[in-house]
Design an enzyme around this catalytic site. Structure first.
Site, PDB file in Angstrom:
ATOM      1  N   ASP A  13      -3.956  -1.636  -3.521  1.00 10.15           N
ATOM      2  CA  ASP A  13      -4.282  -2.617  -4.555  1.00 10.15           C
ATOM      3  C   ASP A  13      -4.430  -3.991  -3.916  1.00 10.15           C
ATOM      4  O   ASP A  13      -4.286  -4.142  -2.708  1.00 10.15           O
ATOM      5  CB  ASP A  13      -3.190  -2.632  -5.624  1.00 10.15           C
ATOM      6  CG  ASP A  13      -1.869  -3.185  -5.096  1.00 10.15           C
ATOM      7  OD1 ASP A  13      -1.315  -2.571  -4.153  1.00 10.15           O
ATOM      8  OD2 ASP A  13      -1.399  -4.220  -5.592  1.00 10.15           O
ATOM      9  N   GLU A  16      -2.139   6.733  -0.011  1.00  3.73           N
ATOM     10  CA  GLU A  16      -2.360   5.295  -0.055  1.00  3.73           C
ATOM     11  C   GLU A  16      -2.247   4.705   1.350  1.00  3.73           C
ATOM     12  O   GLU A  16      -1.742   5.338   2.282  1.00  3.73           O
ATOM     13  CB  GLU A  16      -1.350   4.610  -0.989  1.00  3.73           C
ATOM     14  CG  GLU A  16      -1.704   3.148  -1.262  1.00  3.73           C
ATOM     15  CD  GLU A  16      -0.888   2.530  -2.382  1.00  3.73           C
ATOM     16  OE1 GLU A  16      -1.289   1.455  -2.859  1.00  3.73           O
ATOM     17  OE2 GLU A  16       0.143   3.103  -2.773  1.00  3.73           O
ATOM     18  N   HIS A  32      -6.283   6.219  -0.817  1.00  2.13           N
ATOM     19  CA  HIS A  32      -6.112   5.453  -2.058  1.00  2.13           C
ATOM     20  C   HIS A  32      -6.207   3.980  -1.679  1.00  2.13           C
ATOM     21  O   HIS A  32      -5.221   3.318  -1.379  1.00  2.13           O
ATOM     22  CB  HIS A  32      -4.765   5.775  -2.700  1.00  2.13           C
ATOM     23  CG  HIS A  32      -4.573   5.117  -4.029  1.00  2.13           C
ATOM     24  ND1 HIS A  32      -5.076   5.645  -5.207  1.00  2.13           N
ATOM     25  CD2 HIS A  32      -3.956   3.962  -4.377  1.00  2.13           C
ATOM     26  CE1 HIS A  32      -4.768   4.857  -6.210  1.00  2.13           C
ATOM     27  NE2 HIS A  32      -4.098   3.816  -5.740  1.00  2.13           N
ATOM     28  N   ASP A  69      -6.013  14.952   1.128  1.00  2.00           N
ATOM     29  CA  ASP A  69      -6.858  13.779   1.348  1.00  2.00           C
ATOM     30  C   ASP A  69      -7.640  13.484   0.073  1.00  2.00           C
ATOM     31  O   ASP A  69      -8.844  13.700   0.007  1.00  2.00           O
ATOM     32  CB  ASP A  69      -7.785  14.053   2.532  1.00  2.00           C
ATOM     33  CG  ASP A  69      -8.635  12.846   2.911  1.00  2.00           C
ATOM     34  OD1 ASP A  69      -8.313  11.730   2.437  1.00  2.00           O
ATOM     35  OD2 ASP A  69      -9.612  13.018   3.664  1.00  2.00           O
TER      36      ASP A  69
END
Length: 574
Positions: A190, A556, A518, A547
């Site tokens: 993020d 991530e 991710h 994956d």
């Protein structure tokens, strides 16, 4: 440096071409990246150093193996496998192939007597130069508040300048007011920025410079935005003082500059726990993320972590920029003094926020801050705080550690310090526990047929595998033992392909690397390959890693996993 590059240029070019070839072969479609067969010859697909142990794990029955040159298929080494040994957590009979006494530089593959052939790999002294530069440049690619551009394997990775309105002060007493919180690195998959995770990340990266700066300086690592002007290296739009910094420290300063904006504007020394939206964004590029972002309320863990990093940064940057070093130290002292005057733990409460919590106790962060402040200033009050607090936790060193417990960083700073005044029994207790922990890590690696030094699996465990190399490095400093370095190489081998999956866990490097991390940039851009140089988190058991982009718990990327991989590769450079 010029002599180094003139003698090493051919090897480095060979390495770049080889690693690019491996990664280009694996630019398969993101939707079918998991369909590749595992294969039965599990090795470090980056390669092996000439004069060190070279172990390979075999998962199909084979009594003998041959090492062959790729250029002409000539056999240059023959050996017997050792095994089988059954490993329960992967439910496999496994064999070991080893050729430690073969040291000729070149490109090779393994052929088993059952006809199976491995991927090609290198034996080379400069083996880790390109991986180190790629992994280190992953931090540049995480920069917030500026455009970034870098090339890898023919792909251009780019995003525009982002998050110019970082951030609103609504949660720290300044409703509707934008306070400068620009810069720093995006934390993980993020675009948030979190002080506690930045703390352990910067702690490890600064530790790496403090102890391995010669290796780093002699590497080919450069920030991609660099350009040559008048025979010297400069960056566009950089302050003159910044241009005096080695590239490694210049990158760390980008994050440190942001951290220095995280204390409350009231001058108290309290530090906001994080700077994020109230919830996660969709999979969009960072410049498209236009929702309001906020400074959150403070926590004592974030405040102590900030104090530790600022004190550490002060002494690291002092030879290059005295004014900046003094600014860091003043900030560290202010925050630590606030915690001394207000000793009650202040946890972080998520409240309106659904982004990463990074909620943790503060005792370890305070211990670390005291150790770094003492190492930087030599003031007795910090030493007294550390020695009293470390006795309360029985001088414990941890083999399994991350942002939730940074005690090891405190112990390492103290035990490796050359300053006088340390209490002898504290020294001996910490030294003993660090060596015991390294010995435990060693035993676990030697008993695992894939050489993995960690016997636990959880969110981010690959980062811990890399982080254990710090334990081994410090133990080797205290009691030189080549086995510690061999086990550190086992950890690196594991992360680059000597694992159950026979795949590299690092995007863009090695054999069949992750294609679907991710990571919002990798998911939102129009490029098949993911952004390069990122270690993915790993499985929650020995066999359940997948994956898949949606599986944030296993796939991530995050800065706190990147930093110890930088350390491990820097150690392997020489």
């Amino acid at each position: 440096m010029s002599n180094y590059f003139s003698t090493s240029l051919h090897s480095i070019i060979t390495l770049i071409l080889f690693i690019s070839m491996i990664s280009c072969v694996n630019k398969q479609n993101k939707n079918n990246a998991n369909e590749a067969s595992i294969g039965s010859i599990h090795l470090n697909s980056i390669g092996y150093l000439p004069n060190h142990k070279k172990e390979i794990t075999v998962s199909s029955e084979a009594k003998t193996f041959e090492l062959k040159q790729t250029s002409d298929n000539k056999t240059v080494y023959q050996g017997n496998t050792v095994g089988p040994n059954y490993q329960e957590n992967v439910d496999q009979n496994l064999w070991i192939a080893d050729f430690p006494d073969f040291s000729e530089i070149g490109e090779y593959y393994i052929q088993l007597d059952n006809g199976e052939r491995s991927e090609n790999f290198l034996i080379n002294n400069n083996l880790y130069d390109v991986p180190f530069a790629t992994v280190m440049n992953s931090f540049y690619l995480l920069r917030c508040g500026t455009a970034v551009t870098a090339e890898h394997n023919g792909d251009i990775f780019h995003h525009e300048s982002c998050h110019h309105n970082d951030a609103y002060g609504d949660y720290i007493g300044y409703p509707g007011v934008i306070i400068d919180g620009t810069g720093g690195w995006h934390d993980a998959g993020d675009y948030g920025k979190y002080v506690v995770n930045a703390g352990i990340t910067m702690g490890v990266l600064l530790f790496t410079w403090e102890h391995l700066q010669e290796n780093i300086i002699e590497s080919s690592y450069r920030i991609p935005e660099s350009r040559v002007v008048g025979g010297g290296e400069e960056d566009e739009d950089e302050d003159e003082d910044d241009n005096l910094l080695p590239h490694y420290l210049k990158e760390l300063k980008w994050e440190m500059d942001w951290l220095l904006k995280m204390p409350y504007p009231d001058g108290s020394g309290r530090v906001s726990h994080k700077l994020t939206r109230t919830n996660f964004s969709a999979f969009i590029m960072p410049e498209e993320d236009n929702e309001k972002r906020f400074f959150t309320e403070w926590s004592s863990a974030a405040t102590a972590s900030f104090a530790a990093v600022a004190a550490q940064a002060s002494r690291i940057f002092a030879p290059y920029d005295t004014e900046y070093a003094n600014k860091c130290l003043a900030a560290a002292k202010l925050s630590f003094n606030y915690l001394i005057d207000n000793p009650e733990e202040k946890p972080f409460i998520q409240g309106d926020f659904k982004t990463g919590g990074y909620q943790t106790r503060d005792y370890d962060d305070k211990l670390w801050a005291a150790a770094e402040l003492w190492e930087t200033t030599g003031e007795d009050k910090y030493l007294e705080y550390f020695e009293k607090a470390v006795a309360e936790i029985d001088f414990k060193s941890d083999e399994n550690w991350d942002w939730g417990n940074v005690t090891n960083l405190a112990l390492f700073a103290y035990i490796l310090s050359e300053k006088k005044g340390k209490t002898p029994n504290v020294i001996s207790s910490i030294r003993e526990n660090i060596i015991k922990t390294a010995d435990t890590i060693t035993r676990k690696s030697q008993s695992d047929m894939y050489g993995r030094p960690l016997d636990l699996y959880y969110w981010g465990c690959n980062g811990t595998v890399a982080r254990q190399t710090l334990n081994l490095f410090v133990a080797n400093k205290l009691q030189q033992n080549n086995t510690y370095r061999e086990v550190a190489r086992n950890a690196v081998d594991h992360l680059f392909g000597r694992n159950y999956y026979n795949r590299s866990f690092v995007t863009g490097l090695g054999h069949n690397p992750p294609m679907n991390p991710h990571d919002r940039r990798s998911g939102a851009d129009k490029i098949v390959a993911p952004w390069p140089g990122y270690l993915v988190g790993g499985g929650h058991s020995a066999t359940d890693w997948v994956d898949l982009e949606d599986d944030y718990a296993r796939n991530e990327v995050a800065i706190n996993w990147q930093a110890p991989l930088v350390f491990a590769l820097a150690w392997m450079l020489k």
